[in-house]
Write a protein that holds these residues in place. Structure first.
Motif, PDB file in Angstrom:
ATOM      1  N   LEU A 149       0.860  -1.187   0.000  1.00  0.00           N
ATOM      2  CA  LEU A 149       0.000   0.000   0.000  1.00  0.00           C
ATOM      3  C   LEU A 149       0.898   1.240   0.000  1.00  0.00           C
ATOM      4  O   LEU A 149       1.843   1.340   0.788  1.00  0.00           O
ATOM      5  CB  LEU A 149      -0.913  -0.009   1.221  1.00  0.00           C
ATOM      6  N   ALA A 150       0.576   2.170  -0.865  1.00  0.00           N
ATOM      7  CA  ALA A 150       1.432   3.353  -1.011  1.00  0.00           C
ATOM      8  C   ALA A 150       1.587   4.093   0.308  1.00  0.00           C
ATOM      9  O   ALA A 150       2.678   4.532   0.675  1.00  0.00           O
ATOM     10  CB  ALA A 150       0.841   4.284  -2.077  1.00  0.00           C
ATOM     11  N   VAL A 151       0.484   4.206   1.049  1.00  0.00           N
ATOM     12  CA  VAL A 151       0.495   5.003   2.267  1.00  0.00           C
ATOM     13  C   VAL A 151       1.442   4.419   3.323  1.00  0.00           C
ATOM     14  O   VAL A 151       1.926   5.133   4.205  1.00  0.00           O
ATOM     15  CB  VAL A 151      -0.945   5.157   2.815  1.00  0.00           C
ATOM     16  N   ALA A 152       1.731   3.130   3.188  1.00  0.00           N
ATOM     17  CA  ALA A 152       2.636   2.485   4.133  1.00  0.00           C
ATOM     18  C   ALA A 152       4.100   2.687   3.756  1.00  0.00           C
ATOM     19  O   ALA A 152       4.985   2.198   4.441  1.00  0.00           O
ATOM     20  CB  ALA A 152       2.313   0.989   4.211  1.00  0.00           C
ATOM     21  N   HIS A 153       4.343   3.364   2.659  1.00  0.00           N
ATOM     22  CA  HIS A 153       5.721   3.527   2.189  1.00  0.00           C
ATOM     23  C   HIS A 153       6.108   4.994   2.017  1.00  0.00           C
ATOM     24  O   HIS A 153       6.924   5.325   1.152  1.00  0.00           O
ATOM     25  CB  HIS A 153       5.934   2.716   0.910  1.00  0.00           C
TER      26      HIS A 153
END
Lengths: 168, 693
Positions: A64-68
């Protein structure tokens, strides 16, 4: 819900707003126009979306983008140097015609670059017999380590030959 | 090489012209074209296999922020033509197979579209469905023809009497599984309307065919539709003709008045973009005591969908492979409540040569002959059914050369005779063939540009096949200039029309048109043209087509290892030798051959779409469960070819190489598995359980 994150993609620092459900792959492809990572299955089953994520190969459709937020990403496009000269692995893929349609290719190449680093660092694979000494990159080792990247055009034997050459 | 275009650039193993773009990921595929104001579509699919939609509740989906429209059969725009039921999307409430598109959500982001599609509530009136393919069905029928236009049945002589009189007889049934093409790039379309003009970025093997098929469905003049596709992430037949997603994207873009992108998910690809029918092949053969075939009979049962017929030409290769005075072939179809089958790499030859070449291996053994010698003994002098001479037929040369390279001479024919550390090892051989055809309808324009370079234009496709490079090589030789002096443009209907990249006809068809255009150009402007000079050409008729049988041939050799205690099977070596006319680019050609053989290995050991008959859907609809060969599945694999001069097929002497590599591979592997174990597997895939019973 949306979130603002920062990613360094192929050396460029970029801000992007993503849905919290947006995968890293979709953030790159749809939000940022970075289309070197490909979507082949969206389930982590084919490897087309492989990039180097903080230096290690990763399937971006499973992230997930938000986790990176803050991650550093290198795509196949970023592996080539600024003057347009290909990375040695890319050069070897060209020399051995290690692709046909080209859709799995950026993922194969990122995976190969990451895999060569893993082997140099001594990481064993399922077919490694000597778990202590340095990894000898036999054809069987390369095949095993590259089996997360599917190629429907069937370029595997050329991919192995290309990686052998790049590993020398 | 009399009569053929002299080869200077042709025959050189040039690096792919699109190579750098592909290894850096900058080649643009259909879904990647930047289009301002883009919206995103997610289809809603039927969860029953037969019946009709009685009600659709779209309220929850429509209430979601970012949803632009929810399309259903009740509110979707009408199509101008519903003649092709596969393309007639959202035009009725009938459900003909599970997974059929019955609705669509258009939203501002793909996440919202997908979420909303899951919120659409559909009620059905369900009817009993029937998806079971069996050879004893009472409703099997004979289609009018089989793909693309072969007779359904053929018969010569008296097969029953010949079989009754034969010294050696075989009567066996061979089956191939349900297969999905699964190119790595999922099918994708971006549709944008500008007034009455439609632009489609589509992943397709033929932009011209897409335009000409879709325009009448949408009720638009073909010249108002532009289809663009410079790169295709694999197709293997599944992008040879438009499927439902293309029409749906265009329809939805019309409805919402904005550009719409539809990327088919991997799971949806198992219902919406074609597949290869399972086949059931009853093969009977008779031979005399010397191993000469007296009778060949192939009766095929396969499926099509209830709404649209596709008849795979599975028995067709049996019509021309071997001599026998008495022969027959038949095709019978079951029309089921299943998705619409279509082209998949070497339709007909691929499944048909599994059955035929396994049967030939069994007959050779029954006659006490080496399988190569058995094939040599049954070589026909002419095409057995038409009586035409072959324009060239080098099957025997391929078998001999392959045997030499593979080390066949030292083979002990006894099954189950070789053991190595718990593995049973065996070797096998099978023949390969594919027709050398051309498709009419291509035009090529050559223009002398401002930079004194030749611009060659045609709407051809490169699906990884190497067109970007090979066609340019042909143009260089046709014009008598260097490769670097030629620019090529393909993949756009703004260019002169081109035939579809299918049936291994691309280079033969487009290349012939390039040659014709080059001749016209030189006739008009000589060797020193001026800027802007331009000439066009097409594919001339070939008078030899009616006089000769034109086919490529090959021989495939396999070594397999079967674990004696578990039945695990591995293919340790594959070697193919092909006779496919002149090879334009040895580097890309080798990739075509090894790629076909790899897909053949995948078919032999791994691939199988598993149908749940209770619900009518494919259970293993993703790349984890529908296993295609991975890197570790392929060990030694090599492809070779023999020099073949065929002055009749076309002025280039090429036969087409995109499909022959997959033909015969599975039989070579199953024959090797029999040699290794003594167990004859007649039903693909060859899985471990089949050695343990």
């Amino acid at each position: 819900m949306d979130a603002d994150i920062t990613l360094t993609v192929d050396g460029q620092v970029r801000q992007v707003r993503v849905d919290t459900r947006t995968t890293l792959l979709d953030a790159l492809r749809d939000r940022m126009g970075v289309t070197a990572p490909k979507k082949g299955c969206d389930h982590g089953q084919c490897g087309s979306c492989t990039v180097l994520l903080n230096g290690r190969r990763a399937t971006t459709c499973l992230a997930l983008a938000v986790a990176h937020d803050g991650a550093e990403i290198t795509t196949a496009e970023g592996l080539a140097d600024g003057d347009g000269a290909p990375h040695p692995v890319q050069r070897a893929f060209l020399d051995h015609d290690a692709f046909q349609c080209g859709y799995c290719t950026p993922g194969q190449i990122c995976s190969a670059v990451g895999m060569l680093d893993e082997a140099r660092a001594g990481h064993p694979s399922a077919v490694t017999t000597d778990l202590v000494g340095p990894v000898e990159l036999t054809d069987a080792e390369i095949r095993e380590r590259m089996s997360g990247n599917l190629c429907r055009c069937g370029a595997y034997v050329n991919i192995v030959a290309a990686i052998q050459e790049a590993a020398r | 090489m009399t009569g053929l275009l002299p080869a200077r650039v042709i025959g050189q193993p040039l690096e792919r012209a699109d190579g750098m773009a592909k290894v850096t990921g900058t080649a643009t595929y259909a879904a990647e074209h930047p289009v301002p104001g883009l919206t995103h579509l997610h289809p809603v699919q039927a969860t029953i296999a037969r019946g009709r939609v009685s009600a659709v509740d779209t309220a929850q989906a429509e209430a979601l922020d970012g949803v632009i429209a929810v399309l259903t059969p009740a509110n979707a725009p009408r199509l101008a033509s519903t003649e092709d039921p596969e393309l007639a999307v959202l035009q009725s409430d009938e459900v003909a197979f599970r997974g059929q598109v019955i609705g669509a959500v258009v939203a501002t982001t793909p996440e919202i579209a997908r979420h909303a599609a899951g919120l659409v509530q559909v009620s059905y009136v369900e009817q009993p469905h029937d998806v079971a393919l069996r050879p004893d069905r009472a409703d099997l029928y004979a289609p009018d023809k089989v793909n693309p236009a072969f007779p359904t049945d053929t018969e010569q002589g008296d097969v029953p009497s010949a079989l009754a009189d034969a010294a050696v007889r075989l009567d066996q049934t061979y089956t191939t599984a349900w297969y999905h093409n699964n190119p790595m790039e999922p099918h994708a379309t971006i549709a944008s309307w500008d007034g009455g003009d439609l632009t489609l970025h589509d992943s397709t093997q033929g932009v011209t065919a897409v335009r000409d098929t879709v325009a009448p469905v949408l009720g638009v003049a073909p010249e108002r539709v532009r289809v663009i596709c410079p790169h295709v992430g694999g197709g293997f037949g599944s992008k040879g003709q438009p499927h439902v997603h293309l029409v749906l994207a265009a329809l939805a873009a019309k409805a919402v008045g904005r550009p719409v992108r539809l990327v088919v998910t991997r799971q949806q690809m198992f219902a919406l973009v074609g597949y290869r029918t399972p086949t059931i092949q009853r093969i009977r053969m008779g031979a005399d005591r010397t191993g000469r075939l007296t009778a060949i009979s192939v009766d095929v049962v396969e499926q099509t969908s209830r709404i649209k017929e596709f008849a795979e030409q599975t028995a067709v290769p049996a019509r021309m492979m071997y001599a026998a005075p008495h022969r027959r072939t038949t095709h019978r179809l079951a029309a089921l409540d299943v998705p619409v089958p279509s082209w998949m790499r070497a339709p007909g030859e691929c499944p048909g040569m599994f059955g035929l070449e396994t049967a030939v291996d069994e007959m050779a053994a029954a006659c006490g002959l080496d399988p190569i010698e058995f094939r040599v003994r049954n070589e026909p002098e002419r095409d057995p059914e038409t009586g035409r001479p072959f324009s060239s037929r080098n099957l025997v040369a391929c078998l001999r050369e392959g045997a030499r390279r593979f080390g066949w001479a030292h083979r002990d024919p006894t099954p189950r005779a070789r053991r190595e550390a718990g593995w049973l090892v065996g070797t096998g051989v099978a023949a390969s063939t594919y027709p050398a055809g051309r498709i009419a309808g291509s035009s090529v324009t050559i223009r002398f540009g401002p930079d004194r370079r030749y611009q060659v234009e045609t709407a051809a496709a490169d699906l990884g096949t190497g067109t970007w490079t090979a066609l340019r090589q042909i143009a260089a030789d046709a014009l008598g200039v260097d490769y670097a002096e030629v620019d090529l443009r393909i993949g756009d209907t703004a260019l002169p029309p081109a035939s579809v990249a299918g049936g291994s006809t691309g280079i033969a068809s487009w290349g012939s048109a390039v040659l014709d255009a080059a001749e016209a150009f030189r006739d008009k402007f000589g060797a020193n043209p001026s800027e802007g000079d331009e000439a066009s050409g097409g594919m001339p008729d070939n008078p030899h087509t009616e006089r000769y049988a034109m086919h490529a041939f090959g021989a495939q050799f396999a070594e397999v290892r079967v674990r004696e205690d578990t039945g695990e099977i591995r293919v340790s070596r594959l070697l193919g030798v092909f006779a496919a006319g002149r090879i334009v680019n040895p580097r890309t050609a080798r990739s075509q051959f090894i790629g076909g053989m790899t897909m053949g290995l995948s078919m032999a050991l791994h691939e199988q779409s598993v149908l749940d008959q209770r619900f009518g859907h494919i259970v293993n609809h993703d790349l984890a469960e529908y296993h295609i060969a991975a890197n570790a599945d392929v060990a030694e694999l090599e492809a070779h070819w023999i020099d073949e001069h065929d002055p009749y097929v076309n002025p280039l002497g090429t036969k087409g190489i995109g499909e022959i590599g997959i033909v015969g591979t599975a039989a070579a592997i199953s024959n090797a598995a029999h040699h290794a174990t003594g167990v004859r597997v007649r039903d693909l895939p060859i899985t471990l359980d089949k050695f343990l019973s």
